[in-house]
Design a protein around this motif. Structure first.
Motif, short mmCIF file in Angstrom:
data_model
loop_
_atom_site.label_atom_id
_atom_site.label_comp_id
_atom_site.label_asym_id
_atom_site.label_seq_id
_atom_site.Cartn_x
_atom_site.Cartn_y
_atom_site.Cartn_z
N UNK A 1 59.65 -42.51 31.22
CA UNK A 1 58.61 -43.08 30.37
C UNK A 1 59.18 -43.53 29.03
N UNK A 2 58.54 -44.53 28.44
CA UNK A 2 58.81 -44.94 27.07
C UNK A 2 57.82 -44.21 26.18
N UNK A 3 58.33 -43.46 25.23
CA UNK A 3 57.48 -42.68 24.35
C UNK A 3 57.24 -43.44 23.05
N UNK A 4 55.99 -43.72 22.80
CA UNK A 4 55.60 -44.56 21.68
C UNK A 4 55.56 -43.79 20.37
N UNK A 5 54.94 -42.61 20.37
CA UNK A 5 54.79 -41.85 19.14
C UNK A 5 54.59 -40.38 19.45
N UNK A 6 54.81 -39.56 18.43
CA UNK A 6 54.58 -38.12 18.53
C UNK A 6 54.24 -37.59 17.14
N UNK A 7 53.69 -36.39 17.09
CA UNK A 7 53.41 -35.76 15.80
C UNK A 7 54.71 -35.56 15.04
N UNK A 8 54.68 -35.86 13.73
CA UNK A 8 55.90 -35.88 12.94
C UNK A 8 56.05 -34.77 11.93
N UNK A 9 55.19 -33.77 11.96
CA UNK A 9 55.31 -32.61 11.07
C UNK A 9 54.48 -31.48 11.66
N UNK A 10 54.69 -30.26 11.21
CA UNK A 10 53.94 -29.14 11.78
C UNK A 10 53.29 -28.25 10.74
N UNK A 11 53.60 -28.42 9.47
CA UNK A 11 52.92 -27.64 8.44
C UNK A 11 53.04 -28.35 7.10
N UNK A 12 52.20 -27.94 6.18
CA UNK A 12 52.20 -28.51 4.85
C UNK A 12 51.29 -29.72 4.73
N UNK A 13 51.04 -30.09 3.48
CA UNK A 13 50.23 -31.26 3.17
C UNK A 13 51.02 -32.18 2.27
N UNK A 14 51.12 -33.44 2.63
CA UNK A 14 51.95 -34.35 1.83
C UNK A 14 51.33 -34.68 0.48
N UNK A 15 50.05 -34.32 0.26
CA UNK A 15 49.43 -34.55 -1.04
C UNK A 15 49.32 -33.28 -1.87
N UNK A 16 49.87 -32.18 -1.38
CA UNK A 16 49.83 -30.90 -2.09
C UNK A 16 51.23 -30.57 -2.60
N UNK A 17 51.41 -30.52 -3.91
CA UNK A 17 52.73 -30.28 -4.49
C UNK A 17 53.31 -28.94 -4.05
N UNK A 18 52.47 -27.97 -3.71
CA UNK A 18 52.96 -26.65 -3.32
C UNK A 18 53.47 -26.59 -1.88
N UNK A 19 53.03 -27.53 -1.04
CA UNK A 19 53.43 -27.48 0.38
C UNK A 19 54.06 -28.77 0.88
N UNK A 20 54.25 -29.75 0.01
CA UNK A 20 54.84 -31.03 0.45
C UNK A 20 56.24 -30.84 1.00
N UNK A 21 57.00 -29.89 0.44
CA UNK A 21 58.34 -29.62 0.97
C UNK A 21 58.29 -29.21 2.43
N UNK A 22 57.21 -28.50 2.83
CA UNK A 22 57.08 -28.07 4.22
C UNK A 22 56.91 -29.27 5.15
N UNK A 23 56.21 -30.29 4.67
CA UNK A 23 56.06 -31.50 5.48
C UNK A 23 57.42 -32.12 5.77
N UNK A 24 58.23 -32.28 4.75
CA UNK A 24 59.54 -32.90 4.92
C UNK A 24 60.45 -32.01 5.76
N UNK A 25 60.42 -30.70 5.50
CA UNK A 25 61.27 -29.77 6.25
C UNK A 25 60.92 -29.78 7.73
N UNK A 26 59.62 -29.69 8.05
CA UNK A 26 59.25 -29.65 9.47
C UNK A 26 59.43 -31.02 10.12
N UNK A 27 59.26 -32.08 9.35
CA UNK A 27 59.54 -33.41 9.90
C UNK A 27 61.00 -33.51 10.33
N UNK A 28 61.88 -33.03 9.48
CA UNK A 28 63.31 -33.08 9.81
C UNK A 28 63.61 -32.23 11.04
N UNK A 29 62.91 -31.11 11.19
CA UNK A 29 63.15 -30.23 12.35
C UNK A 29 62.73 -30.88 13.66
N UNK A 30 61.83 -31.87 13.61
CA UNK A 30 61.35 -32.54 14.81
C UNK A 30 62.16 -33.78 15.17
#
Length: 267
Positions: free
Chosen positions: A48-77
């Motif tokens: 199959x050709x995979x079009x898209x998938x979820x790109x993060x697993x925790x954090x909120x990109x608009x929350x200064x306290x948890x935005x790092x989690x978005x980037x960290x989990x994105x990199x892990x995926x």
């Protein structure tokens, strides 16, 4: 236009790998959500050709306290995306748990806005490094996702424009936009330069095109007239059998069918 189907929402009586195989055999690309729960080798073996998938697993990109989690989990995926050949990784403006806001907020602030832009810039740099696009998806806050700030299509478009990175685009979901904003064809025209993929489902019910109020024949024609050559993904439940839902989706976004349907009722 390429057509994709979300394997999380059709053929629910089958294993996930078999869902992917059925979608692929029917001639569609495949969308998926959390890759961590999937057998990646088995999925890759389907061809199959995979079009898209979820790109993060925790954090909120608009929350200064948890935005790092978005980037960290994105990199892990990223490794999973690269293994499956996924080119689009989907993010949202808040942390979701079973589709709901982990920490509901009903008012947006300037700090949220600036944090969101900076986080998207960081995701853009990560995407550029690994040749993937991070797609910010709009959500409706009326029915499915209450308490998510900066989630409407006009907000997500403004955030993507402000980030100004070629590896940050929109996952423009027309189901969510219809519930929250409407005026879909004008929205498509306004956002066209920033769209990486369009997702569709009908309203009400979130089932395949043709089951609700959205004129998807007109949407398909508007996309074609605008020169859109990207992917349209059906992220929808099947109202009466998955095979029939896939057929209805294909018919709605086959331009010849769209033209003929659009002409019905013309004096």
């Amino acid at each position: 236009m390429r057509l994709a189907v979300c394997a999380e929402m059709v053929f629910l009586n089958l294993s996930f790998t078999e869902r992917v195989r059925r979608i692929h055999d029917a001639g569609f690309d495949v969308e998926m959500w959390d890759s961590r729960t999937k057998d990646l080798k088995a999925l890759k073996a389907t061809g199959a050709v995979f079009s898209s998938m979820t790109g993060y697993t925790s954090g909120s990109l608009v929350d200064a306290d948890t935005a790092d989690d978005v980037v960290r989990t994105a990199e892990s995926l990223i490794p999973a995306a690269l293994e499956l050949g996924v080119s689009r990784m989907v993010v949202h403006s808040a942390e979701l748990i079973d589709g709901r806001a982990a920490h509901p907020l009903y008012r947006s602030t300037g700090r949220m806005w600036s944090t969101g832009v900076r986080t998207l810039e960081r995701l853009g740099a990560l995407g550029e490094k690994h040749s993937v696009i991070f797609c910010l998806e709009n959500l409706n806050t009326i029915l499915d996702h209450p308490g998510i700030p900066l989630a409407r299509a006009k907000d997500t478009l403004a955030l993507v424009e402000a980030a100004g990175h070629p590896n940050v685009k929109l996952m423009l979901d027309l189901y969510h936009a219809q519930l929250g904003e409407g005026n879909l064809i004008e929205l498509l025209r306004t956002a066209l330069a920033h769209i990486a993929e369009v997702q569709v489902a009908d309203v009400p019910g979130r089932c395949e095109p043709g089951t609700g109020e959205i004129n998807y024949a007109a949407v398909a024609k508007a996309l074609a007239d605008a020169g859109y050559e990207g992917t349209v993904g059906m992220e929808a439940w099947a109202s009466d059998g998955s095979e029939a839902a896939l057929d209805a989706f294909r018919a709605a976004f086959t331009l010849q069918d769209a033209d003929s349907i659009a002409l019905k009722g013309t004096p």
